[in-house]
Structure formats: C-alpha cells, structure tokens
Design an enzyme around this catalytic site. Structure first.
Site, PDB file in Angstrom:
ATOM      1  CG  ASP A 130      -2.294   0.516   0.881  1.00  0.00           C
ATOM      2  OD1 ASP A 130      -2.412   1.739   0.685  1.00  0.00           O
ATOM      3  OD2 ASP A 130      -3.240  -0.288   0.797  1.00  0.00           O
ATOM      4  CB  SER A 176      -6.536   1.973  -0.298  1.00  0.00           C
ATOM      5  OG  SER A 176      -5.235   2.394   0.034  1.00  0.00           O
ATOM      6  CG  HIS A 191     -11.514  10.879   2.208  1.00  0.00           C
ATOM      7  ND1 HIS A 191     -12.000   9.723   2.783  1.00  0.00           N
ATOM      8  CD2 HIS A 191     -10.167  10.816   2.342  1.00  0.00           C
ATOM      9  CE1 HIS A 191     -10.991   9.006   3.244  1.00  0.00           C
ATOM     10  NE2 HIS A 191      -9.873   9.648   2.986  1.00  0.00           N
ATOM     11  NE  ARG A 235     -10.656   6.521   1.137  1.00  0.00           N
ATOM     12  CZ  ARG A 235      -9.339   6.575   1.188  1.00  0.00           C
ATOM     13  NH1 ARG A 235      -8.680   7.303   0.306  1.00  0.00           N
ATOM     14  NH2 ARG A 235      -8.663   5.930   2.100  1.00  0.00           N
ATOM     15  CB  ALA A 236     -17.129   3.827   1.472  1.00  0.00           C
ATOM     16  NE  ARG A 245      -9.151   7.946   6.871  1.00  0.00           N
ATOM     17  CZ  ARG A 245      -8.522   7.443   7.943  1.00  0.00           C
ATOM     18  NH1 ARG A 245      -9.126   7.487   9.123  1.00  0.00           N
ATOM     19  NH2 ARG A 245      -7.321   6.907   7.849  1.00  0.00           N
ATOM     20  CG  ASP A 269      -1.629   4.735   2.065  1.00  0.00           C
ATOM     21  OD1 ASP A 269      -1.299   5.737   1.407  1.00  0.00           O
ATOM     22  OD2 ASP A 269      -2.777   4.540   2.472  1.00  0.00           O
ATOM     23  CG  HIS A 302      -2.897   8.362  -1.806  1.00  0.00           C
ATOM     24  ND1 HIS A 302      -4.166   7.855  -1.960  1.00  0.00           N
ATOM     25  CD2 HIS A 302      -2.504   7.976  -0.562  1.00  0.00           C
ATOM     26  CE1 HIS A 302      -4.522   7.198  -0.876  1.00  0.00           C
ATOM     27  NE2 HIS A 302      -3.533   7.267  -0.009  1.00  0.00           N
TER      28      HIS A 302
END
Length: 560
Positions: free
Chosen positions: A29, A82, A141, A287-288, A290, A431, A502
């Site tokens: 990662d 990710s 996100h 984005r799921a 968090r 990561d 990233h």
C-alpha cells in the site's frame, strides 16, 4: 452468496499455463515508483526483497498506472486511493468511481431526481439541512466544488436553512490549506445569505481527530464529531469558522489533520447549528471508509459504541452508499457503481481456495473492496479472511513497522499449509506511515514491508509457487510537494513542504517464483496498462482464461 443473474461462471482452461500453483499475491500500500532522491523513502530504505524482483528482470517487472482514468477517476490529475485501487485489482474492469459518479450526477441534475434527494428535501421547508464532510479539493474523500454545487442546488430547490459541519484535511492536500478552503466556503455561504437563505458553518475539527475514523479503530473520534455536530458541544467556541481555524492552527504543533473540535456560537454563546428533530443530514464525502462509523451513529437505532445523549429524528442520506452489504446508509444521493463478476467470485466458482489477510486499517481493502464493495465470503468452504488488529490510539509513525511481520507470518503459514491456491495480503506501511509526513519513520515502514515481502517470497519458493507483487497507489516514494520544475517546494519561511498525500506515480508489478512457467513474460503491446489488468493476469497464472470483458492480461507465453 454470489452475484445474481445468468452468469456462466466456468472459466476456460488456459492453453499454455497449468493449474495448481500456489500464488502469493502481495499488495504494497502506498508504494509507487519515482526518482531516487532523499525524499523517496522507498529508495532510502534497504529493500533487498523488492530490489531482487526488479534488478535484471525486464520480462517480469514493469510499471502500471494506479491513478486517474485507469482506476475510474475523472482525470489524470486525480490521485488513486486504496478503495478504487482494490476495486480495480479485484474487478478486472474499470468502473466510474466516487468522484466521477458524483460529477456525472451533478452535471446531469440526476442527483436531484433520485429518491435520496427527494427524501431529505422533505425537511427543507421547516427544518435545517446539515452538510457534514471533508472540506478539501484533494479529490480522495471529497471535493469542495461538489459541496459548492450542492449548496447552490439545495438553495435553489427550497432549502431555507443550511448548516455546514467542516472537517479540515491536511492529509490529501497541504497542511494549512484549510484556511483558504474555509474562506471560499464562507464566501459561498455569504452569497446564499444575500439571497435570503440562512446559511453558515456550525462546527468543525480535523479529520483525524473528529468524525473520520475507520474500521472501528477509535470511536472517540466519531464521538467528538457527534458532540459538536448534534449536541453543539465542543471544547472550543468561536464566532466564525475562519476565526476558529486560524486560532486553533496557531497553537504549537497544530495541524489541519488533528485540529480539535469546535462549534460556532452566536452573540449569546449559543451553538448556531446543532442537529435537531426534523432536520436533514447529508454526509458529502464520496469515499466510503471514513464515513461508515459516522453513518452508523447517525442511522442505527440500537447504536451502542458511545452515549449519543440525544438522538434526533432526522432524514439522513450519504453522498453515496458507504457499505453495500450493510446497506449503509439506507438513503443516498448517488447510486454506487454496480461491480459484478469480480475475480474473487469467478475463482471461488472454479474451486480456487483463497486466503486473504491484512491488519485492521487495510483489511477491508483485500476483502470488501477487492470483492466489488461486498462484505462476506463467496464460498465459506473455499475462503478464509484473517484480520490482525492494528495499533490503536497512536499515530502510525510511532510504530512504523505496524503489523507487517504478523501479516507475513500468517501468509507464510497459509502458503505452507497447502490449503490455499491463492494467498492475498495488503502491507499497509508505506501508505499509513507516509500519511504522517514523517520521512524517517516512513523509511522504517518501507524496510518493514520489504522484510514481510521476503518472508512471503521464501514461503512461495518452498512450495514451488508463483508470486505477484504490486501496489495500489503511490505515497512513500515522494514525500515533498514539488514546484513546476520538479524541485522540492518551500513555504514562505523557506521550510520544506512535506507531502502527506498519495501521488500520481505508477506502481510496480512483478511476477516470478519456481512455479512460473518458462516463457511467461510481460507483454509490451498494451498501451496504458493499469491495476485493472492484474485480475486477468492472476487468472492466467491460476491456469484460466479471464472473462472476455476483463481488461487484458499483462502476460504472454513465448516459446523458448
């Protein structure tokens, strides 16, 4: 349970590659490929295992894309992550993802025609609509421009009272950028107020300290968000969000990621926007991972992870559905991509025995996201998933080795047991530690991940198997922001600007091992190979031809 529909699950035998080889599939990662300099932690770290896969092996090591359109994101300026990375790795095809789905729904106006919006809009006349999420243009996100469009769209469609609960970033974007984002948001809210809409920021805090925990690592993070957003309670009170962010950032050691929670109060010291009965709530992150915990607190009647004190009767919708298996949240503004016929489901139907393992922070990636945003097993008799608890209550630069050794040992034991045909792991170090911006700790993290790779490679060697080593996106290979010439960027005080996000770099993929048939090599005729090409590649190495609509396999067999 498998996917529904009339699917021919039987995979054809590969004409040149045998079945029965144990495959060790390693996802590093946050491990991209970049120029070797002092800010490339992978270069700085001793990584003999990964070096051995590359050096002198041009036929079995190459780079593939892990960002932008290669993983379903809108543009080449969009960093991979990710979730979309593991979706692509497991699905073998490219699906429009989070940000792109939302962009399409906003551009077409479809977002305002679907059931999710119709549901929350019932609160527009007499209640308040609350928007909760990450205030950022990082695109991982959430995106500020989408929030701006939602605010405008809600106001045009009858919202009379709007409150925004902001979470500052500093992880996917530069630390300190929160001030500019708040200024932009405040200008938009002022424009709405000029049109008669009661619109303002109600609360806030840093993403890693308020609301945005994941995988049930630390519920106190979610509780701090609940207290500020719902109860209107926080240790810090301010008259404006701009004052809040500037003041809290001035504290020694403060940064955007970890800003303490705050509420905005009126002249009488009363919170301006707690969530109450009859209100609507939208969590605007696309984005799921968090948002799931916060969604549980907002939606579950029997929630018991902390004392919510007061549970308002609200209409709640997520920007997207964050967990398809849990159907959470039950209402959402934009429908998720329907990912069917993943490689894991095909392999289960064809008798391939699979073991998947990581630690908590990435366990969902080698299971849920790999399997097309689907929880559980395809076939419990053929699959085993193992989660190793991550360290909790600390920043990962404190323990940069994380659980790499434990993951590697579980993988080694699974390989040597002879019970599995595929052993799949995610090594999170590059990561998770890279996100802290701690260069020295990230070097240690990369070394630990490399040692884990060696342990798994040694086990593959013992059983005569095949290894496939790749990554989901970049991070640890470049830890500084750069100017247009590529040189490290400095701030106004002359300090290095650390990059915690990233990257847009390609990632490596390597194949090998004693079980790899002679003549197998990477093809050179695929124009822009990416993560989605990996699934067909792995199917080939298992001795199968991939489904015809999968992205092309990266390998060919040449007669020697």
């Amino acid at each position: 349970m498998g996917s529904s529909g009339d699917v021919n699950w039987k995979l054809a035998d590969h004409p040149k590659l045998p079945k029965g080889k144990t495959i060790g599939l390693i996802v590093l990662d946050g491990w991209g490929e970049s120029d070797p300099d002092q800010y490339n932690c992978i270069h700085k770290a001793p990584t003999p295992a990964m070096d051995s896969l590359k050096d002198g092996k041009p036929d079995t090591w190459r780079l593939i894309k892990a960002h932008g359109t290669a993983v379903g994101l809108p543009s080449e300026d969009d960093m991979g992550n990710s979730e979309v990375g593991h979706n692509a790795l497991g699905a073998g095809r490219i699906y429009a993802q989070g940000a792109k789905l939302v962009d399409l729904a906003l551009a077409s106006g479809k977002i305002y025609e679907d059931e999710g919006f119709k549901y929350i809009s019932q609160s527009f006349e007499k209640g308040t609509v609350h928007l909760i999420g990450l205030l950022s243009d990082g695109g991982v996100h959430s995106r500020l421009d989408q929030v701006q469009l939602l605010l405008k769209g809600f106001a045009e469609r009858g919202a009379k009272r709007i409150r925004v609960h902001i979470l500052t970033d500093g992880r996917d974007v530069l630390d300190g950028s929160s001030v500019g984002f708040v200024e932009t948001l405040e200008a938009d809210l002022a424009a709405l107020r000029a049109k008669g809409v009661d619109a303002q920021v109600a609360s806030g805090g840093g993403r890693m300290y308020v609301t945005m925990d994941r995988y049930e690592n630390d519920w106190s993070v979610v509780k701090r968000g609940w207290d500020a957003q719902v109860l209107g309670e926080a240790p810090h009170k301010f008259k404006s969000a701009l004052e809040a962010v500037k003041t809290l950032r001035a504290e020694p050691g403060a940064n955007d990621q970890y800003l303490p929670s705050f509420v905005i109060v009126d002249d009488n010291g009363k919170a301006v926007g707690p969530i109450v009965d009859g209100d609507a709530v939208v969590t605007f992150n696309f984005r799921a991972d968090r948002m799931v915990m916060h969604a549980k607190a907002l939606e579950y009647k029997d929630f018991d992870k902390f004392d919510r004190v007061r549970v308002p009767d609200i209409r709640y919708a997520g920007m997207l559905q964050y967990d398809g298996e849990l159907k959470l949240p039950s209402r959402y503004l934009v429908s998720p991509p329907l990912i069917d016929r993943t490689s894991g489901e095909y392999l289960a139907h064809n008798g391939v025995r699979t073991f998947a393992c990581s630690e908590t922070v990435k366990f969902g990636h080698v299971t849920f996201f790999w399997n097309g945003n689907r929880s559980g097993y395809f076939n419990e008799k053929l699959e085993e998933y193992v989660e190793i608890p991550s360290d909790s209550g600390i920043s990962f630069n404190v323990q940069p080795k994380m659980k790499a050794l434990e993951i590697a040992e579980k993988a080694r034991d699974a390989i040597l047991s002879g019970k599995f045909d595929q052993v799949r792991v995610n090594l999170p170090n590059g990561d998770m530690v890279g996100h802290t911006g701690d260069i020295e700790a990230t070097v240690v993290a990369c070394e630990a991940a490399d040692r884990a790779v060696r342990t798994i490679l040694d086990a593959i060697e013992q059983v005569g198997g095949i290894y496939v080593v790749t990554a989901d996106h970049g991070n640890a290979e470049d830890m500084v922001k750069r100017d247009k010439s590529g040189k490290p960027a400095l701030d106004k005080e002359g300090n290095l600007q650390i990059l915690t996000s990233h990257t847009l770099k390609p990632v490596p993929i390597a194949i090998g091992g004693p079980g790899l048939s002679a003549g197998v090599r990477f093809r050179q005729d695929i124009e822009t190979p990416g993560l989605a090409n990996v699934a067909a590649t792995v199917m080939n190495l298992h001795g199968f031809v991939a489904p015809s609509d999968y992205e092309t396999s990266l390998i060919e067999v040449v007669e020697k």
